[in-house]
Design an enzyme around this catalytic site. Structure first.
Site, short mmCIF file in Angstrom:
data_model
loop_
_atom_site.label_atom_id
_atom_site.label_comp_id
_atom_site.label_asym_id
_atom_site.label_seq_id
_atom_site.Cartn_x
_atom_site.Cartn_y
_atom_site.Cartn_z
N LEU A 74 -13.91 45.86 35.32
CA LEU A 74 -13.89 46.55 34.03
C LEU A 74 -12.54 46.49 33.34
O LEU A 74 -12.31 47.16 32.33
CB LEU A 74 -14.38 47.98 34.21
N CYS A 75 -11.64 45.66 33.85
CA CYS A 75 -10.33 45.48 33.21
C CYS A 75 -10.48 44.67 31.93
O CYS A 75 -11.24 43.71 31.89
CB CYS A 75 -9.41 44.68 34.14
N HIS A 76 -9.72 45.04 30.93
CA HIS A 76 -9.68 44.29 29.69
C HIS A 76 -8.78 43.05 29.86
O HIS A 76 -7.84 43.06 30.64
CB HIS A 76 -9.11 45.16 28.57
N MET A 112 -2.99 47.89 36.16
CA MET A 112 -3.78 47.09 37.10
C MET A 112 -3.16 45.72 37.32
O MET A 112 -3.21 45.17 38.42
CB MET A 112 -5.23 46.94 36.63
N GLU A 113 -2.55 45.17 36.26
CA GLU A 113 -1.88 43.88 36.39
C GLU A 113 -0.70 43.99 37.37
O GLU A 113 -0.49 43.11 38.20
CB GLU A 113 -1.40 43.40 35.02
N ASP A 127 -0.52 35.52 54.50
CA ASP A 127 -1.13 34.21 54.78
C ASP A 127 -0.12 33.24 55.40
O ASP A 127 -0.45 32.52 56.35
CB ASP A 127 -1.67 33.62 53.47
#
Lengths: 158, 158, 158, 158, 158, 158
Positions: A74-76, A112-113, A127
């Site tokens: 739901l992120c723009h 969020m970014e 990793d």
């Protein structure tokens, strides 16, 4: 006040930001990875010579931050105007701290970014070191600071 | 033993697995998000009715696990044969634990896919609840278990 | 003057364009592919009838230009407002020249988008003809022209 | 013999490799970027200290090679089992040569992956140096070597 | 009036919208999937309890709408400011109707985003139910309504 | 028999195909777009000369089929070994029918890839013609045929 990502019937929606103003927004997030002494030493020596784990992780973190809207449903979509990922090595804890700062001029914030940039950077370290250590742990991922937008400045102490 | 993702000159490489055998491989990872009582209650009530945050986060986690090789620079592309993401809510800690299990038949393990699935699922919860609480914290992300491949079975206790 | 994509400590960063103005920007890039007479003839006859290699390559070039920020680690995400890819066939050289023009209204230029459009279009021609000829060569990829932004108009003669 | 990517009516198709055997395949491609003395020096000093342009370009090249099938319309999806990108700096020409080697076990070759790896790596160098020099040129991109599959070993001398 | 996506020579182009104004634009699209009584019942009971097919399909539709410009070659990249996908179940027809509404502030409309959102949502339902029924049919996908931009308001009755 | 994409608690899962055998699988899907006489004529004349809408739509459909697992949340990643998209124009109905055939050697079928190929191809036609006609309708998307795997051959008559 309820969750903003659901409509009156409880169905998931992308929040409507059509009428919000474009303002400068900035967010900074952090997180860490706890590694073995052997891994810590391998990363440390690479940072100053050959085998630069943190360089690859920075690049991956920036690229991950740019793709946040593809990963988080739901992120723009936001055209980031700045992104940087940096690390701090704390030898006494065998821990690498990661910081990601993101800016945009837009209708929604970039928390969020910044959090995605930190997560992808730390997963990349994992990793590259997992052949040496399979008990590493990623944690303490949170928003440090956020400016711009309706909620104004937010600051989270550690 | 040094880091496997660098060649003799310290340059980054994708590890050569051409001659490894295709075997069944499985990995399980975990992580958690610490939220406020208000957010915890919003998630809990959604899980049993309207506004299903954890349902959206499961879907995002599975989709994220499938895209691991795009996010993590040196990860191999693997055709996952199974992926599931589930959650456990612990009310006394206001915490949601996430578990992601991944399987494949291939030449490399699926640890990174399981860890990426957990990370994307937890970031999705964060995104959907951030209007209510900007001090949530994501942490304790680690590999629980791994089977198949040369290193055989690995188990990490909490 | 040093490289703009590194901070004071030599760590990679996305350049901060937050405070730059949105202006109309345009860039044009070119490149070519040298092929065998047999491949040249196959492309030429397709362009006027069945088997339109250049049509597929145009489409791929435009789609590639749109994804530049996913491929090039430090490129900003830009909403392109125009993109076109065209070809010029030079029979005496058995060469196809490719031109890509890109426009946007934004805070950074679109040179990389034009260069990426050219590269993906030429790689697509290579892919579609490689069964006939494995000694093709792609080259002379450069920026022809650029307008808008602080550096103003730039023109590169061949 | 005509182009393999079109059917009898001249319509574009992905070549049918269903009945081909899985064999080990390898390809190596090369290309170069011609830069100004100033850019050459900036890259050279970064390679031995701060501001490692070639490190970022390696990472981008490997990530680009993995996404070849998304960029080139008729390329098959292949699980790469190895990929490395390396550079050679030639001071007398102010030129950086790039080499990309790719392996897989599959039904089609990895030429396009190697060529895409080279192209994305060189575009990344261009991007990071374009503030200093807008007349750089990318060229001489071709397949050096290919083994495995029906066409066996192919070698292109420079 | 001819097709807008080709230039004077019949070559494909992305339409130039550089000089169009940023205005608020909205589009709504619809479509349906016809299923067997058994599938209908499985979806219906999931919507009110366990196994929420429509919840997953909503999420997929929103994520698909955000990626329209990657799928449709000549679509412009648009930062969506709102997206929602909802369903209506019609028991007498064993049919689920899907509606997707999208908004942006930009230079081009969001019809394709709304239509792509509907298509991906319906394909997701198909995928989750195909073990029970292989004769489902998706259809009646069209634009219901569109506002903003030069063409103003458009309304299509069923 | 219930839905296969949910576990015993009703939570969404990717179906476990780890122990299924790799077999040759093929699927063919169809769909159509109903257009105005004006659009029909524009597409028809392009197909035989300049402005080849169906050529672009074929390319988009093949590229879309390859990305099915990114769009449909619970689809497995499959290395397609063949994909073709073709069209049939029916003048008396002002309708273009689309057919997509996909093959793989793998553990799951390719129905979703064929259906996604059809959907993306038809959406691409819509996009390229929407300036002329905003009342087009996409429909009758279904699986024509499927072979291979446990369920063997499936055939759906129109």
């Amino acid at each position: 006040m309820g969750l903003t990502h659901f409509d009156e019937e409880g169905k998931v929606v992308m929040v409507d930001v059509t009428n919000k103003e474009d303002t400068v927004r900035e967010a900074a997030a952090t997180g860490k990875i706890q590694v073995s002494p052997e891994v810590y030493e391998a990363i440390r020596s690479g940072a100053v010579g050959k085998g630069d784990v943190l360089g690859v992780a920075s690049t991956a973190g920036i690229m991950g931050a740019k793709r946040t809207s593809e990963l988080i449903p739901l992120c723009h979509i936001l055209p980031l105007t700045n992104c940087r990922v940096r690390f701090e090595m704390v030898p006494e804890e065998y821990t690498i701290y990661c910081y990601c700062t993101v800016k945009t001029t837009g209708k929604t914030g970039v928390e969020m970014e910044a959090l995605t940039g930190v997560s992808v950077a730390l997963l990349t370290i994992y990793d590259m070191c997992k052949a040496l250590d399979k008990s590493m742990e990623i944690g303490e991922i949170y928003l440090c600071r956020k400016t711009g937008g309706k909620s104004g400045e937010i600051q989270n102490e550690n």
